[in-house]
Design a protein around this motif. Structure first.
Motif, PDB file in Angstrom:
ATOM      1  N   MET A   1       0.830  -1.214   0.000  1.00 40.10           N
ATOM      2  CA  MET A   1       0.000   0.000   0.000  1.00 40.10           C
ATOM      3  C   MET A   1       0.858   1.256   0.000  1.00 40.10           C
ATOM      4  N   LEU A   2       1.848   1.275   0.870  1.00 38.50           N
ATOM      5  CA  LEU A   2       2.715   2.443   0.974  1.00 38.50           C
ATOM      6  C   LEU A   2       3.498   2.658  -0.317  1.00 38.50           C
ATOM      7  N   TRP A  30      -1.460   5.098   3.561  1.00 34.62           N
ATOM      8  CA  TRP A  30      -2.031   3.770   3.392  1.00 34.62           C
ATOM      9  C   TRP A  30      -3.522   3.782   3.709  1.00 34.62           C
ATOM     10  N   TYR A  31      -4.157   2.640   3.463  1.00 32.13           N
ATOM     11  CA  TYR A  31      -5.574   2.411   3.743  1.00 32.13           C
ATOM     12  C   TYR A  31      -6.501   3.345   2.966  1.00 32.13           C
ATOM     13  N   PRO A  80     -10.354   9.408   1.366  1.00 33.84           N
ATOM     14  CA  PRO A  80     -10.762   8.088   0.865  1.00 33.84           C
ATOM     15  C   PRO A  80     -10.017   7.651  -0.390  1.00 33.84           C
ATOM     16  N   GLN A  81      -9.645   8.619  -1.227  1.00 35.70           N
ATOM     17  CA  GLN A  81      -8.978   8.272  -2.475  1.00 35.70           C
ATOM     18  C   GLN A  81      -7.500   7.948  -2.273  1.00 35.70           C
ATOM     19  N   TYR A  82      -6.844   8.697  -1.401  1.00 31.81           N
ATOM     20  CA  TYR A  82      -5.398   8.550  -1.240  1.00 31.81           C
ATOM     21  C   TYR A  82      -4.985   7.867   0.063  1.00 31.81           C
ATOM     22  N   SER A 114       3.162   7.041  10.080  1.00 31.19           N
ATOM     23  CA  SER A 114       4.555   6.968  10.532  1.00 31.19           C
ATOM     24  C   SER A 114       4.830   5.602  11.152  1.00 31.19           C
ATOM     25  N   PHE A 115       3.886   4.676  11.021  1.00 32.33           N
ATOM     26  CA  PHE A 115       3.986   3.378  11.686  1.00 32.33           C
ATOM     27  C   PHE A 115       5.150   2.556  11.153  1.00 32.33           C
TER      28      PHE A 115
END
Length: 477
Positions: A38-39, A51-52, A76-78, A83-84
């Motif tokens: 995702m990242l 992400w997400y 919602p789009q991006y 920082s996890f």
């Protein structure tokens, strides 16, 4: 001598290409891989370290109930800025994705890049490190390089999208330049030591204790010259630390996963290693700083409620760290990712994957007892100690010891080169020599006992895997 690093690189590359080419159509599994993917897709698309996004949440809805209604800055789009995770590995993937495409073929492209740039270089780097640790024994250097080139788990590790792939090679590169800095503290060696230590920390911040100790050690050896290492290190990590601090409005480190790992490491239902059920508890907290703080607070509460568990959990983690490398195999096979394998073939594959660590780690214990005191030896001991301790007191899995395999291979090769005669000479030379050999024998006995306990503990699972429907046992990771 000069041509050997190239030859061993080519050999390591060919061996690693075999599993990559055989699994060209393989997707990804495990939460970590989805997060890195995702990242990387977000970075490759120019949307930043997020992400997400809504499309990704649809894939995860059956497993985790995310509530993003109160998440600050969620798009919602991006997706959501995070920082996890440390930034370097997603950045590596993003570069691969940018030059490839964002369709399914990106997984094969990433694995291919990992083999070429991250996996195969481990073998020649091991050779070079060994040449500095044992300059009088090129035989040791060549044997250790071949051990790393053909080490089964390192052959298949590039199949996974995980930080270990860059972490292994960056840590080994850092160690090489640190050795060079000990021997010749030139500006280039010192600067490269700092840069590679920083890049390693930007991959997995667990190496920060070693980075700090290594810099202090160089300062002890070379005084003001070592400031170059510290300066290079700070300059490389500073932009990301500043970015995370601005994101959360307070001083924040390279990644905000410490609280999450502490929560799992001390959870009442846990044993000091990764635990699937509780691993989902904190994921619904979308603010990374808040999750980090809550995880640390909960871990402290767990310790206060049951302080008697602290030492047993540490002992457990030590055992997990030096455990047999079977967890990944058990997960992938039991979830039918690689299909059904008859019991004889499965046992053979297991032996091929698990026994090399048994031979190399036990031999490394004896090789460790043969080390002579010198600055390079102390640096190696600093690495072992400072890398092991965070895992003992936070969270441990067998895969975490893979970063040390090149160093174990060097020590094992040195022992094989000296043989039992070398141990005998070491025993006779001094009281310290007797103590070193005694500790090595105790270490080997403890390793064997740990593996015996591990196999007895997991006997039920192993029996299930060897059954006709073992590939559908569906063990959680």
């Amino acid at each position: 001598m000069k041509s050997f690093p190239l030859r061993i690189y080519i050999a390591a590359l060919i061996l690693r290409l075999i599993p990559i080419l055989l699994t060209r159509g393989l997707g990804i599994g495990l939460d970590d891989m989805f997060q890195y993917d995702m990242l990387a897709r977000s970075l490759a698309s120019g949307n930043g370290f997020r992400w997400y996004a809504q499309e990704d949440l649809k894939l995860l809805e059956p497993y985790v109930d995310f509530d993003l209604s109160t998440a600050t800055g969620y798009n919602p789009q991006y997706g959501l800025y995070t920082s996890f995770r440390a930034p370097l590995y997603p950045t590596f993937l993003a570069i691969v994705y940018f030059f490839n495409r964002l369709d399914f073929s990106r997984f094969f492209a990433a694995r291919l890049a990992q083999v070429i740039f991250l996996g195969a270089p481990l073998a020649p780097l091991t050779y070079l490190v060994s040449c500095h640790l044992f300059p009088d024994s090129e035989k040791t250097a060549k044997i250790s390089a071949w051990l790393v080139a053909a080490y089964p788990m390192l052959l298949v590790y590039p199949l996974g999208l995980g930080t270990e792939n860059p972490f292994f090679v960056l840590l080994l590169s850092s160690f090489l330049f640190l050795l060079k800095s000990i021997e010749r503290p030139t500006n280039s060696n010192l600067l490269l030591s700092g840069i590679f230590l920083a890049l390693t920390a930007l991959t997995r911040s667990v190496i920060l204790p070693f980075a700090g100790l290594a810099i202090l050690y160089l300062f002890y050896l070379h005084r003001k010259k070592a400031l170059l290492v510290a300066l290079a290190f700070i300059l490389v990590i500073a932009p990301w630390v500043i970015r995370n601090s601005l994101l959360h409005g307070k001083l924040t480190g390279i990644e905000t996963s410490m609280g999450y790992n502490l929560y799992l490491g001390y959870h009442p239902q846990g044993n000091g290693s990764f635990l699937f059920g509780p691993s989902l508890d904190l994921l619904t907290i979308m603010d990374d700083a808040e999750r980090d703080e809550i995880g640390a607070q909960k871990a402290l509460e767990f310790i206060k409620d049951q302080p008697e568990r602290f030492i047993p959990l540490a002992v457990n983690r030590l055992g997990f760290f030096f455990g047999l490398e079977k967890r990944v195999l058990m997960y992938f096979y039991s979830n039918n990712i690689i299909g059904f394998i008859p019991s004889p073939a499965l046992l053979t594959i297991s032996a091929i994957l698990l026994l090399p660590f048994v031979f190399i780690s036990t031999s490394a214990m004896f090789g460790l007892s043969l080390l002579k005191w010198k600055p390079q030896t102390l640096l190696l001991l600093l690495l072992f100690t400072s890398y092991l301790l965070p895992h003992i007191f936070i969270l441990a899995e067998d895969r975490f010891h893979l970063a040390l395999i090149p160093y174990f291979a060097i020590l094992a090769a040195n022992f094989w080169g000296n043989g039992l005669h070398g141990l005998s000479v070491r025993w006779r030379e001094s009281a310290y020599g007797k103590l070193a050999v005694t500790f090595a024998i105790i270490g080997v006995v403890l390793l064997l006992a740990n593996w015996g306990f591990e196999l007895a503990r997991d006997a039920d699972k192993i029996t299930q895997l060897l059954a006709p429907n073992g590939n559908q046992a569906h063990f959680p990771y």
